[in-house]
Design an enzyme around this catalytic site. Structure first.
Site, PDB file in Angstrom:
ATOM      1  N   TRP A  75       0.879  -1.162   0.000  1.00 19.97           N
ATOM      2  CA  TRP A  75       0.000   0.000   0.000  1.00 19.97           C
ATOM      3  C   TRP A  75       0.916   1.211   0.000  1.00 19.97           C
ATOM      4  O   TRP A  75       1.763   1.364   0.871  1.00 19.97           O
ATOM      5  CB  TRP A  75      -0.885   0.023   1.237  1.00 19.97           C
ATOM      6  CG  TRP A  75      -2.216  -0.648   1.107  1.00 19.97           C
ATOM      7  CD1 TRP A  75      -2.692  -1.660   1.870  1.00 19.97           C
ATOM      8  CD2 TRP A  75      -3.263  -0.332   0.189  1.00 19.97           C
ATOM      9  NE1 TRP A  75      -3.956  -2.003   1.480  1.00 19.97           N
ATOM     10  CE2 TRP A  75      -4.341  -1.193   0.444  1.00 19.97           C
ATOM     11  CE3 TRP A  75      -3.395   0.614  -0.842  1.00 19.97           C
ATOM     12  CZ2 TRP A  75      -5.524  -1.163  -0.269  1.00 19.97           C
ATOM     13  CZ3 TRP A  75      -4.584   0.649  -1.562  1.00 19.97           C
ATOM     14  CH2 TRP A  75      -5.635  -0.235  -1.272  1.00 19.97           C
ATOM     15  N   ASN A 101       7.303  -3.564   5.795  1.00 22.04           N
ATOM     16  CA  ASN A 101       6.062  -2.952   6.274  1.00 22.04           C
ATOM     17  C   ASN A 101       6.416  -1.877   7.282  1.00 22.04           C
ATOM     18  O   ASN A 101       7.223  -2.113   8.190  1.00 22.04           O
ATOM     19  CB  ASN A 101       5.161  -3.982   6.955  1.00 22.04           C
ATOM     20  CG  ASN A 101       4.585  -4.983   5.981  1.00 22.04           C
ATOM     21  OD1 ASN A 101       4.672  -4.803   4.774  1.00 22.04           O
ATOM     22  ND2 ASN A 101       3.997  -6.050   6.505  1.00 22.04           N
TER      23      ASN A 101
END
Length: 629
Positions: A75, A101
């Site tokens: 994302w 992440n």
């Protein structure tokens, strides 16, 4: 909520990694990529914008060969979705591949330093600095695990990092820093997997894999979950766990079953605790692709309203129910401060039964986790008939709220199973910060300097939340002291007053203790009559403009023999010496204290509920989505 999968073993890595990524698609993403260590040497990368399926339709040649590799679903936070920005990222030489992440809070400082040393960057991401820092360490003679640990000393913020190198096709190195989301590692019969979530372990635990539990049937697998500062080296031979100093440590593995994988609590006792611990990732997800961290600007591409129309707004009305109403109350403070426009917050269940004045110069913001709450949906239908602009902040893209609204700002918090909202509340507050900043910029009320400061502070927020979550043990100890009380009074002032209401709501929802919340200035207008030794007061009193006022309120409670538990800024010697007990949160700007102060209140309610034997995830009489009036 990015996904990471790494594999090493005697099977081709490509199909296993891609299958693992597909099992993590529920986390949401905008691009994906895989790096495989080829048998003849060298890293082979394949990336795509969009769904994981795009990796399989690549026409550049046959699928990568090799029995070790890692993959990632991204994302976007730093840099738009593109193949260049998709993970994995490599160093200058192309020998090291990294998936990550989190947000590297100090990436600009690190990138500038590395560029001066001659490093060339190929993407806009913060992640790429990690690959170059590892390269730096290995150029200095360190092994891959040593270089990863050294890199971990330099980056700031919660991170989950997985790396492989060209010359070592037999191992994968993983590192967790802070509460950056899960890092699970598993090994069975010469195969090892690293994953950010348990469903990616299915290749080892399904019909063709899985160990035995107590000599019983197959379908069980020993799994290790990395804690803050822990690293793991996964090879065909097994898993080695390391501490921050690189010392080998013994680690208790948790046996998971196929059911655990399919209904994943991530090693936590309850979904609610898992979701509380996921709040750093929820903030990252809410920020992604909505902030230009380099320019210090909020882009919020979903808010497709021209600046001229934003400048013409006369007021903003925020509506919601329960926890979402508390978020709306915080949002009112943020919007009035940053956008310079009158704002009000109201219960959606009351809003629908009066005749509010709404016109085309009014922006209505409807907040709700499920997007299906009957009162909120009915209020939105009323707004639609009025001609006012309607925006929703919700967690469900296909919900009624998302369909009714002109515009939708999705929380992207992932599935929240626990009935009592936790990470969706944090996501709501994060988005409200962004909305207030975008309104302020569009109305020419927010200076570039202030915008840059707030963006920098938001980048630090996941790390600050992770630090606060690290105090869970201290909160649990306090819960042991207070769980037998039958009544609580919560007090706060200003932007933190809605957080007192949220804290009291959580205590009521899951522990069934009666709790009331008041703006602290209202205490003398009635509630002070209740103060005695049997009525503890929880005071939210971080440093800031209203701190002295809160000190006075605490003294008033103490003068009447009331016990006081306070949420204070770390290092506060003044109030910590006056109250009976204190929970500390990191020093942070005032607009971030509502989020940070919420964390210990959630944990306090959770641990008290446990002590009282309550059903934390499914409290009595409550439903996750109230779809009837």
């Amino acid at each position: 909520m990015c996904g990471i999968v790494g594999y090493v073993g005697d099977q081709p890595a490509w199909p296993i990694v891609v299958e693992g990524l597909r099992r993590l698609e529920y986390r949401g993403y905008d691009s994906a990529g895989v790096a495989v260590l080829e048998p003849e040497g060298g890293l082979r990368l394949r990336k795509t914008v969009g769904r994981v399926l795009g990796l399989l339709h690549d026409s550049s040649g046959p699928a990568p060969a090799g029995c070790a590799g890692l993959g990632h679903t991204r994302w976007a936070t730093h840099g738009r979705p593109s193949e260049a920005n998709a993970h994995p990222h490599t160093d200058c030489t192309g020998r090291i591949a990294v998936a990550h992440n989190g947000i590297v809070e100090n990436y600009l400082t690190l990138k500038t330093r590395l560029q001066k040393q001659g490093h060339e960057f190929k993407s806009e991401t913060d992640t790429e600095v990690i690959a170059h820092l590892i390269e730096d360490g290995m150029n200095g003679g360190l092994s891959l695990p040593q270089a990863v640990l050294r890199m971990g000393e330099q980056v700031q913020g919660p991170q989950a990092i997985v790396a492989v190198q060209e010359d070592d096709a037999g191992s994968i190195c993983a590192l967790r820093l802070g509460n950056a989301g899960g890092v699970a590692v598993a090994h069975h019969e010469g195969q090892g997997v690293v994953a950010s979530d348990l469903p990616a372990l299915l290749p080892l635990i399904g019909k063709k894999g899985g160990g035995k539990k107590g000599g019983g049937k197959s379908g069980y697998l020993p799994v290790g979950f990395l804690e803050d500062g822990e690293a793991a080296v996964v090879t065909r031979q097994g898993i080695t766990f390391l501490d921050r100093a690189g010392r080998q440590v013994a680690k208790n593995l948790r046996t998971v079953s196929l059911d655990d994988v399919l209904v994943d609590r991530g090693g936590y006792r309850h979904y609610m605790l898992k979701e509380i611990m996921e709040q750093p990732q929820a903030v990252v997800a809410a920020l992604r692709d909505r902030v230009n961290f380099t320019a210090g600007q909020v882009t919020l591409p979903e808010l497709t309203i021209a600046d001229a129309e934003l400048a013409g707004l006369r007021r903003v009305v925020l509506i919601g129910c329960g926890t979402s109403l508390n978020a709306a109350q915080v949002g009112r403070h943020l919007i009035e401060r940053l956008a310079g426009i009158p704002a009000e917050a109201e219960s959606a269940s009351e809003f629908r039964y009066r005749e509010p004045f709404l016109d085309e110069k009014t922006l209505v913001v409807a907040i709700g986790q499920s997007g299906e709450t009957a009162d909120t949906v009915a209020a939105m239908e009323q707004v639609r008939r009025s001609g006012a602009r309607l925006l929703t902040i919700c967690n469900a893209p296909d919900s009624q709220a998302a369909r009714l609204a002109d515009l939708a700002l999705l929380m992207r918090a992932g599935v929240e199973v626990g009935v009592a909202s936790s990470k969706t509340f944090t996501a709501s507050l994060t988005i409200l910060n962004l909305l207030a900043m975008r309104l302020g910029a569009g109305r020419n009320h927010l200076s570039r300097q202030v915008s840059q400061q707030w963006v920098d502070q938001l980048a630090r927020l996941p790390g600050l939340i992770a630090d606060t979550l690290g105090k869970s043990g201290a909160v649990e100890q306090l819960a042991r002291r207070y769980y037998n009380y039958q009544n609580f009074l919560y007090l706060a002032r200003g932007i933190n007053s809605p957080i007192a209401t949220e804290g009291a709501l959580k205590l009521k929802e899951i522990s069934y203790i009666h709790a009331e919340a008041y703006p602290a200035g209202e205490m003398k207008h009635g509630p002070i009559a209740l103060i005695d030794h049997a009525m503890p007061t929880l005071a939210i009193a971080p440093s800031g403009a209203l701190y002295d006022k809160m000190v006075n309120n605490v003294q008033e409670v103490k003068a009447r023999d009331g016990a006081v538990l306070a949420v204070l800024t770390q290092g506060d010697a003044r109030l910590s010496g006056l109250v009976d007990d204190a929970i500390f949160i990191p020093d942070a700007p005032g607009h971030l204290t509502p989020i940070l102060a919420t964390i210990p209140l959630q944990l306090f309610a959770y641990h008290i509920a446990l002590r009282r034997g309550c059903d934390v995830d499914q409290p009595r009489n409550l439903a996750k989505s109230v779809t009837v009036e």
